[in-house]
Design a protein around this motif. Sequence first.
Motif, PDB file in Angstrom:
ATOM      1  N   SER A   1       0.817  -1.213   0.000  1.00  0.00           N
ATOM      2  CA  SER A   1       0.000   0.000   0.000  1.00  0.00           C
ATOM      3  C   SER A   1       0.851   1.264   0.000  1.00  0.00           C
ATOM      4  N   ASN A   2       2.084   1.182   0.513  1.00  0.00           N
ATOM      5  CA  ASN A   2       2.945   2.356   0.559  1.00  0.00           C
ATOM      6  C   ASN A   2       3.906   2.442  -0.615  1.00  0.00           C
ATOM      7  N   LEU A   3       3.904   1.444  -1.482  1.00  0.00           N
ATOM      8  CA  LEU A   3       4.822   1.420  -2.606  1.00  0.00           C
ATOM      9  C   LEU A   3       4.219   2.113  -3.826  1.00  0.00           C
ATOM     10  N   ILE A   4       5.089   2.602  -4.694  1.00  0.00           N
ATOM     11  CA  ILE A   4       4.653   3.307  -5.893  1.00  0.00           C
ATOM     12  C   ILE A   4       4.762   2.362  -7.092  1.00  0.00           C
ATOM     13  N   PRO A   5       3.643   2.049  -7.765  1.00  0.00           N
ATOM     14  CA  PRO A   5       3.726   1.187  -8.953  1.00  0.00           C
ATOM     15  C   PRO A   5       4.239   1.983 -10.146  1.00  0.00           C
ATOM     16  N   LEU A   6       5.267   1.462 -10.809  1.00  0.00           N
ATOM     17  CA  LEU A   6       5.893   2.162 -11.925  1.00  0.00           C
ATOM     18  C   LEU A   6       6.032   1.237 -13.129  1.00  0.00           C
ATOM     19  N   ALA A   7       5.863   1.786 -14.312  1.00  0.00           N
ATOM     20  CA  ALA A   7       6.172   1.089 -15.558  1.00  0.00           C
ATOM     21  C   ALA A   7       7.566   1.534 -15.991  1.00  0.00           C
ATOM     22  N   VAL A   8       8.451   0.584 -16.236  1.00  0.00           N
ATOM     23  CA  VAL A   8       9.827   0.893 -16.637  1.00  0.00           C
ATOM     24  C   VAL A   8       9.945   0.764 -18.151  1.00  0.00           C
ATOM     25  N   ILE A   9      10.394   1.834 -18.796  1.00  0.00           N
ATOM     26  CA  ILE A   9      10.500   1.871 -20.256  1.00  0.00           C
ATOM     27  C   ILE A   9      11.921   2.262 -20.653  1.00  0.00           C
TER      28      ILE A   9
END
Length: 361
Positions: free
Chosen positions: A210-218
């Motif tokens: 819940s405290n983590l940031i979801p990121l897409a890596v490109i």
Amino acid sequence: MQNKSYLIFSHNNCFYGLETLSVKEVFLLPEITAIAEMPDPIIGIINLRGNVLPVIDFNLRLGYQQQEYSLTDNLVVINSESSTVGIIVNQVYEVKEIPTTEIKIITEIYSQESQENHKLNLVAGIAKLEEKLITLLSTKNLIRYTEKLADFSIHDWNNTDDLVKENYLEKPQHQEYSKLIFCPNATPQERTIFQERAKNLRETQSEDFSNLIPLAVIGLNEEYFAMNLAVVKEFTNINKVTPIPCTPKHIFGNINLRGEIVTLLDIRGVLNMQTQTTTTQKNQALIFDLDDLVAGIIVDEIFDVIYLNPLDIKSIPAMINHSQAHSEYLLGTAIYREKMMSIINFHKIITNKELIVEEEI
């Protein structure tokens, strides 16, 4: 009006929904360890933080032939009662609230005789969502092959003799040798990425997401960038781009995405990088939905979906501030694959007047 929450995903150009409460997590497909004597839809297992996670090929579960896997495929981890399993699907979209009045229950569609068919037992209902028909799946029936594996850990499995394993699992009618090799046609680079993902899943400790940031890596011009996954609608390969005459150079062209025309943007110029003029076989598109604007950006490659601890985000190094005139479009940096990754302020980029995306294009 009551709503039910579903995770929407696509597979072979069809749309499906799983009740959100049954979904534990979603990540990009890692390397799968094949195990002989598995029931046909189960292609193997992965080590998920020290526990055995059986993996089902959704194609096989539907009764179709096994297909080649892609780096952009997703693994959806779901559970039902005491059983947890991963399902390989093409693309995960978003969580949607569907009014119960829009859901047609399976008994309203098929006769009782048809419902006894093994494949139809997967279908719990049909819903209409934004002009798309969504097949709603029964989680319990989808993963009914895996209940016997629920209490195994990696340590248990590795220390169990073959006779016990054979008696513990349903005997398949046949087993093709090719199914014991994960992604046999993958390139060395693709195999390395699959293996790195599997390693990360083994080593990552279970934590509060819940405290983590979801990121897409490109990848852009051989550099790593990341952007918030919340604005990402989907990833897709680029087959054909139609140029748009008399438009700024950052407007790359249009693509046909399942009948919908989507404009591709090249954000390299805003980041003070060399823009791209032609596509290659590796190019992919990241489709985003931001403030009701649906468009795409052209990227070299889509590497991963990660969950980053905010404490791991560092300020932008002075050398980047000095050499990159548009560093205000970066939120910070983090380490990815032992290299520096820049985190993009995507909202600021897209609302930048230089991109003029607010005008009709």
